[in-house]
Design a protein around this motif. Structure first.
Motif, PDB file in Angstrom:
ATOM      1  N   ALA A  18       0.831  -1.200   0.000  1.00  0.00           N
ATOM      2  CA  ALA A  18       0.000   0.000   0.000  1.00  0.00           C
ATOM      3  C   ALA A  18       0.869   1.255   0.000  1.00  0.00           C
ATOM      4  N   GLU A  19       1.909   1.261   0.785  1.00  0.00           N
ATOM      5  CA  GLU A  19       2.806   2.425   0.829  1.00  0.00           C
ATOM      6  C   GLU A  19       3.473   2.638  -0.528  1.00  0.00           C
ATOM      7  N   HIS A  20       3.902   1.563  -1.143  1.00  0.00           N
ATOM      8  CA  HIS A  20       4.548   1.663  -2.452  1.00  0.00           C
ATOM      9  C   HIS A  20       3.546   2.110  -3.525  1.00  0.00           C
ATOM     10  N   LEU A  21       2.317   1.613  -3.433  1.00  0.00           N
ATOM     11  CA  LEU A  21       1.286   2.029  -4.374  1.00  0.00           C
ATOM     12  C   LEU A  21       0.948   3.511  -4.218  1.00  0.00           C
ATOM     13  N   MET A  22       1.109   4.046  -3.013  1.00  0.00           N
ATOM     14  CA  MET A  22       0.899   5.490  -2.819  1.00  0.00           C
ATOM     15  C   MET A  22       1.890   6.286  -3.663  1.00  0.00           C
ATOM     16  N   GLU A  23       3.069   5.738  -3.880  1.00  0.00           N
ATOM     17  CA  GLU A  23       4.047   6.404  -4.745  1.00  0.00           C
ATOM     18  C   GLU A  23       3.528   6.490  -6.177  1.00  0.00           C
ATOM     19  N   VAL A  24       2.743   5.486  -6.596  1.00  0.00           N
ATOM     20  CA  VAL A  24       2.139   5.525  -7.924  1.00  0.00           C
ATOM     21  C   VAL A  24       1.164   6.693  -7.992  1.00  0.00           C
ATOM     22  N   PHE A  25       0.294   6.820  -6.979  1.00  0.00           N
ATOM     23  CA  PHE A  25      -0.627   7.963  -6.935  1.00  0.00           C
ATOM     24  C   PHE A  25       0.140   9.281  -6.964  1.00  0.00           C
ATOM     25  N   ARG A 146      -0.474  -3.298 -15.848  1.00  0.00           N
ATOM     26  CA  ARG A 146      -1.059  -4.264 -14.906  1.00  0.00           C
ATOM     27  C   ARG A 146      -1.303  -3.605 -13.552  1.00  0.00           C
ATOM     28  N   VAL A 147      -0.337  -2.848 -13.055  1.00  0.00           N
ATOM     29  CA  VAL A 147      -0.478  -2.171 -11.763  1.00  0.00           C
ATOM     30  C   VAL A 147      -1.592  -1.127 -11.821  1.00  0.00           C
TER      31      VAL A 147
END
Length: 167
Positions: A18-25, A146-147
């Motif tokens: 989740a923390e890493h996905l926040m970097e995507v946002f 995909r992400v």
């Protein structure tokens, strides 16, 4: 043999993911706004706003659609899409045609002028994207898609036609 990045993600804790996905946002928001601004800057060349461009590209990809279908596909309100369709129709880029499935909701289709306009916009955008740095591979792009697809699926149930007060 296992794919190391996939194995690493699979073994990560949900909080780490989740923390890493926040970097995507954190990247997607500014990227979207910059692309939006770039499209606006070139709009005088082709007369396409970001919204009209999105409608034209959707019709190019999927063929004739109703306004509600376009709204759902792009996670935009029906009212916003209708304004963009009206703008595009006023410029002769799209036109409504009879919809055998629904008398009151016409299918919107590209005109030859609309096809030419979105073709020119896409050609210009592809020329710009050819300059992307970073030694990217097709596998990198596939992983990115995909992400982003998985993240988009998480929010697919968000109703974009509901007005939300942000106070």
């Amino acid at each position: 043999m296992t794919d190391e990045p996939s194995a690493a993600l699979a073994s990560s804790r949900p909080d780490e993911l989740a923390e890493h996905l926040m970097e995507v946002f954190d990247l997607v928001g500014p990227l979207y706004r910059r692309v939006h601004r770039k499209v606006e800057q070139t709009a005088p060349d082709e007369g396409l706003s970001v919204g009209v461009r999105a409608v034209l590209d959707l019709l190019r990809t999927h063929g004739p659609m109703t306004v509600p279908q376009m709204g759902r596909a792009q996670a935009l309100s029906r009212q916003f899409v209708q304004r963009m369709v009206n703008d595009a129709a006023g410029r002769g880029l799209v036109r409504g045609v009879a919809n055998p499935a629904h008398r009151r909701s016409p299918l919107i289709r590209l005109t030859d002028e609309g096809r030419a306009a979105i073709g020119a916009a896409r050609a210009r955008e592809q020329a710009l994207l050819r300059r992307v740095d970073g030694d990217l591979t097709m596998a990198d792009i596939d992983a990115c898609l995909r992400v982003l697809g998985a993240m988009n699926a998480l929010f697919v149930d968000v109703d974009v036609d509901v007005d939300v007060d942000v106070d």
